[in-house]
Design an enzyme around this catalytic site. Structure first.
Site, PDB file in Angstrom:
ATOM      1  N   SER A  60       0.846  -1.185   0.000  1.00  0.00           N
ATOM      2  CA  SER A  60       0.000   0.000   0.000  1.00  0.00           C
ATOM      3  C   SER A  60       0.893   1.251   0.000  1.00  0.00           C
ATOM      4  CB  SER A  60      -0.967  -0.047   1.189  1.00  0.00           C
ATOM      5  OG  SER A  60      -2.019   0.857   1.030  1.00  0.00           O
ATOM      6  N   ASP A  66      -8.754  -6.639  -4.781  1.00  0.00           N
ATOM      7  CA  ASP A  66      -8.444  -5.297  -4.282  1.00  0.00           C
ATOM      8  C   ASP A  66      -9.232  -4.255  -5.078  1.00  0.00           C
ATOM      9  OD1 ASP A  66      -7.253  -2.934  -3.358  1.00  0.00           O
ATOM     10  OD2 ASP A  66      -5.240  -3.800  -3.339  1.00  0.00           O
ATOM     11  N   HIS A  96      -7.945  -5.471  -0.369  1.00  0.00           N
ATOM     12  CA  HIS A  96      -6.644  -4.810  -0.235  1.00  0.00           C
ATOM     13  C   HIS A  96      -5.863  -5.279   0.990  1.00  0.00           C
ATOM     14  CE1 HIS A  96      -3.690  -1.626  -0.712  1.00  0.00           C
ATOM     15  NE2 HIS A  96      -3.932  -1.206   0.516  1.00  0.00           N
TER      16      HIS A  96
END
Length: 377
Positions: free
Chosen positions: A143, A311, A341
């Site tokens: 991320s 995701d 995610h």
């Protein structure tokens, strides 16, 4: 030898001033970090240092939030590697950020400059310089941590030997900027925000931060997973289908999001949330480098890419784009999970396999056997 913190303990390091990409000055910056494992340096100058990059609301204690993956004998093996994780510039867990003391004795608050991912990486590079580390075996993260990892590969290929980029894109998409800007707006519309200068007021913009977390958390999970867990069930003892809408009569999913919001409000600063979210909005590996594909192609160190099939925040096609255009793709892996995610944090068995494969590919002579590698290119 580098001057390192005691193993597993939070420590801080002064790194000097940071001049941001946009031209602002942050004087006398502090970076907080954790370290596990012993430092080793080879005759050729290579080291066993592994740098972990945390996500948006993470911190430097990777052995806590990635507990199944960091430790003796684990995928990120602290018996083999000197593992370091810093708290990002602009954060609120020991590193300089909006809640830190300004040189004039007050709080930085709204005076804290806007930063981007490159500024965060620049701060980490100055941190490594300050503690005496000149080479890193690998940098990895997911991320926002994946964005920093990608920038490490682009900015400092002479320092980093390899990288693993997880669940991120080459730049922020309009979709991501829109979602993230809505979160910023939720915080800035809280009447306790005070233009970011709330630290001395005794009141935090908790409602705004909680609303931002609710928005964000839905993008961190999978749509099917959320629906299968909660559906249209009411929260136990509550009736959201009464004759008038009442905030204390909730669907089960509302209660779940309230819980997630309450947890974050207790541990995270709203000013840091705005600063770091804005940095994510500014993420663009191609800015000033001739565009995305040219920038990716210019990356020379071996990079492994992994993404999550469900995701919705950083869709898997964005990791496919990375893999097709990187100048030195090591491998591509897919995390298959209904979670969305957050799977790079929660799917420990799959992440264990992926990271063991990564280390076996970059260290074929080490006692770190690979299971198998999957290519989805």
């Amino acid at each position: 030898m580098p001057q390192l913190a005691p193993e597993g303990q939070l420590a801080t390091q002064q790194i000097g001033d940071i001049r941001t990409e946009a031209g602002a000055l942050i004087p006398d910056v502090t970076i907080a970090y954790h370290r596990w494992g012993e430092y080793e340096e080879n005759a050729d100058g290579s080291t066993n240092v592994v740098l972990i990059e945390h996500a948006l609301t993470g911190d430097s204690n990777a052995a806590d939030w990635w507990c199944d993956l960091v430790g003796p004998g684990k995928a990120i093996d602290t018996d083999l590697y000197c593992v370091i994780c810093t708290n990002v510039l602009g954060g609120c867990n020991g590193s300089t950020g909006p809640s830190s003391q300004h040189p004039d004795g007050g709080f930085w608050g709204s005076r804290f400059p806007a930063t981007d991912i490159r500024d965060q990486v620049k701060a980490e590079k100055q941190f490594l310089d300050a503690i005496g580390i000149t080479r890193v075996k690998a940098v990895l993260g997911g991320s926002m941590g994946g964005a920093r990892t990608l920038e490490w590969a682009a900015m400092f290929p002479d320092v980093v030997d390899a990288a693993a980029v997880l669940a991120v894109s080459a730049r922020a998409s309009a979709w991501q900027i829109g979602i993230q800007s809505a979160q910023i707006m939720a915080i800035e519309n809280d009447h306790h925000w005070h233009e970011g200068n709330y630290y001395e007021s005794g009141c935090n913009p908790s409602k705004g931060l909680g609303a931002a977390r609710r928005i964000a958390h839905l993008t961190y999970r999978g749509e099917l997973e959320i629906d299968e867990r909660f559906g249209t069930q009411p929260q136990k003892g509550e009736n959201p289908l009464g004759p008038y809408r009442r905030p204390d009569q909730r669907f089960a999913v509302e209660s779940y999001l309230d819980h997630q919001a309450d947890k974050l409000v207790k541990r995270f600063d709203a000013g840091s949330y705005v600063t770091l979210t804005d940095a994510l909005n500014r993420h663009d590996i191609g800015r000033g480098r001739g565009g995305l594909n040219k920038a990716l192609e210019s990356i020379t160190i071996p990079v492994m890419v992994a993404g999550v099939d469900t995701d919705i925040l950083y869709p898997y096609h964005q990791q496919e784009h990375l893999s097709r255009n990187l100048g030195n793709l090591l491998a591509m892996a897919k995390i298959v999970s209904p979670v969305g995610h957050d799977a790079f944090l929660t799917e420990s068995r799959q992440m264990d396999r992926i990271l063991r494969n990564f280390f076996s590919l970059i260290s074929p002579d080490e006692d770190n056997p690979s299971t198998y590698i999957e290519f989805f290119i």
